[in-house]
Scaffold this motif. Structure first.
Motif, short mmCIF file in Angstrom:
data_model
loop_
_atom_site.label_atom_id
_atom_site.label_comp_id
_atom_site.label_asym_id
_atom_site.label_seq_id
_atom_site.Cartn_x
_atom_site.Cartn_y
_atom_site.Cartn_z
N ASP A 1 0.84 -1.20 0.00
CA ASP A 1 0.00 0.00 0.00
C ASP A 1 0.88 1.25 0.00
N THR A 2 0.74 2.09 -1.00
CA THR A 2 1.55 3.29 -1.11
C THR A 2 0.67 4.48 -1.48
N GLU B 1 4.08 -12.51 -9.69
CA GLU B 1 2.67 -12.85 -9.89
C GLU B 1 1.95 -12.91 -8.55
N GLY B 2 0.78 -12.30 -8.49
CA GLY B 2 -0.02 -12.33 -7.28
C GLY B 2 0.22 -11.18 -6.33
N LEU B 3 1.22 -10.32 -6.63
CA LEU B 3 1.46 -9.16 -5.77
C LEU B 3 0.52 -8.03 -6.17
N VAL B 4 -0.28 -7.56 -5.22
CA VAL B 4 -1.25 -6.49 -5.46
C VAL B 4 -0.62 -5.16 -5.04
N ILE B 5 -0.64 -4.21 -5.96
CA ILE B 5 -0.13 -2.86 -5.68
C ILE B 5 -1.31 -1.92 -5.50
N ALA B 6 -1.34 -1.24 -4.38
CA ALA B 6 -2.38 -0.25 -4.10
C ALA B 6 -1.71 1.11 -3.94
N VAL C 1 -3.13 -0.26 -12.26
CA VAL C 1 -2.90 -0.39 -10.82
C VAL C 1 -4.05 -1.19 -10.23
N ASP C 2 -3.72 -2.15 -9.37
CA ASP C 2 -4.75 -3.05 -8.84
C ASP C 2 -5.80 -2.32 -8.02
N LEU C 3 -5.36 -1.39 -7.17
CA LEU C 3 -6.28 -0.66 -6.30
C LEU C 3 -5.87 0.80 -6.28
N TYR C 4 -6.77 1.67 -6.73
CA TYR C 4 -6.49 3.11 -6.71
C TYR C 4 -7.47 3.74 -5.74
N GLN C 5 -6.93 4.36 -4.69
CA GLN C 5 -7.75 4.88 -3.61
C GLN C 5 -7.80 6.40 -3.65
#
Length: 279
Positions: free
Chosen positions: A55-56, A78-83, A121-125
């Motif tokens: 999470d960054t 593979e499988g690493l989620v970047i937020a 990007v997997d998760l953009y907050q």
């Protein structure tokens, strides 16, 4: 039994205990913190230890944390989620300016993609809701980016349960990120709403900005388990709700390994009852 993983957005399985990058930057999340090689080593060790969500945010540094993530981990396993997060502009170590204009959110997201060396990007907050911009316009900008394949899932940071309900009428939300820990449960109604909708809750300051590492009740329970007070505070979150996904941050390899070892601690019912009563 603690559920060790959570399906982000119902699609991306992540280990519930992740890693946050804010502490890789200087005081006030401004400028560098020491030698970049140390930060790179911490990030790589986090993944070695099984972390699957990093999470960054674009304003940590600013830009520095995202650049460190890419330097340390790209090409991403593979499988690493970047937020990451956008919607706040920094002009000094104490100045934070919310900017939710659609054109600015697009520019911020695209800049984050370049720094992270990602196409998606997997998760953009949305780091903060902009009170000067209609919510539909802010979320609409993120929806457009998602439709273009630049965002996989949308998250919100520092919202009320009422704001989350309003957002859910406009789009799907995969995560929220609010202050929540053993002693600060002001976001309890939001947590319940997340549970009802299967939304990940990423609690920031999960260790109370360090205060829980010296809490006497945590210390007493930790002594009985042969662990540390910080580990007790983190494992309490994992016991508290299956949607809680703490991402404690540190710039220390020793503290990183201590934090991540909290996932193996199991609280007895009487331990959990004592900790629950603290709130």
């Amino acid at each position: 039994m603690i559920r060790e993983t959570f399906a982000l957005g119902g699609q991306l399985p992540v280990r519930r205990l992740g890693y946050g990058t804010a502490q890789l930057t200087g005081p006030g999340y401004w400028g560098p913190r020491g030698d970049a090689r140390d930060a790179v080593a911490v990030l790589r060790r986090a993944v070695e230890l099984g972390v699957t969500m990093i999470d960054t945010a674009d304003n940590y540094g600013p830009s520095i944390a995202e650049e460190l993530v890419a330097e340390a981990l790209h090409p991403y396993p593979e499988g690493l989620v970047i937020a990451t997060k956008g919607g706040v502009v920094r002009t000094s170590d104490s100045a934070w300016h919310v900017d939710g204009r659609p054109e600015r959110l697009r520019a911020m997201c695209e800049a984050s993609l370049r720094r992270l060396r990602l196409d998606t990007v997997d998760l953009y907050q949305l780091h903060r809701l902009d009170p000067e911009v209609p919510l539909a316009e802010q979320l609409g900008a993120l929806d457009e980016l998602r439709a273009e394949g630049k965002i996989r899932h949308i998250g919100l940071d520092t919202v009320t349960d009422e704001q989350l309900s309003a957002a859910l009428e406009l789009t799907s939300v995969a995560s929220v990120q609010n202050r929540y820990n053993l002693l600060d449960r002001s976001s309890e109604p939001l947590l319940k709403l997340c549970e009802a909708h299967g939304i990940a809750f990423l609690p920031w300051f999960p260790l109370g900005n360090g205060s829980l590492t010296s809490d006497p009740v945590c210390a007493e329970i930790a002594a009985a388990h042969g662990t540390t007070p910080g580990q007790i505070a983190l494992t309490w979150l994992l016991h508290r709700s299956p949607v809680l996904c703490p991402t404690p941050g540190t710039g220390s390899l020793v503290h990183l390994e201590e934090n991540l070892a909290a996932g193996a601690v199991r609280l007895a019912p009487e331990d959990k009852s004592r900790l629950d009563s603290l709130g």
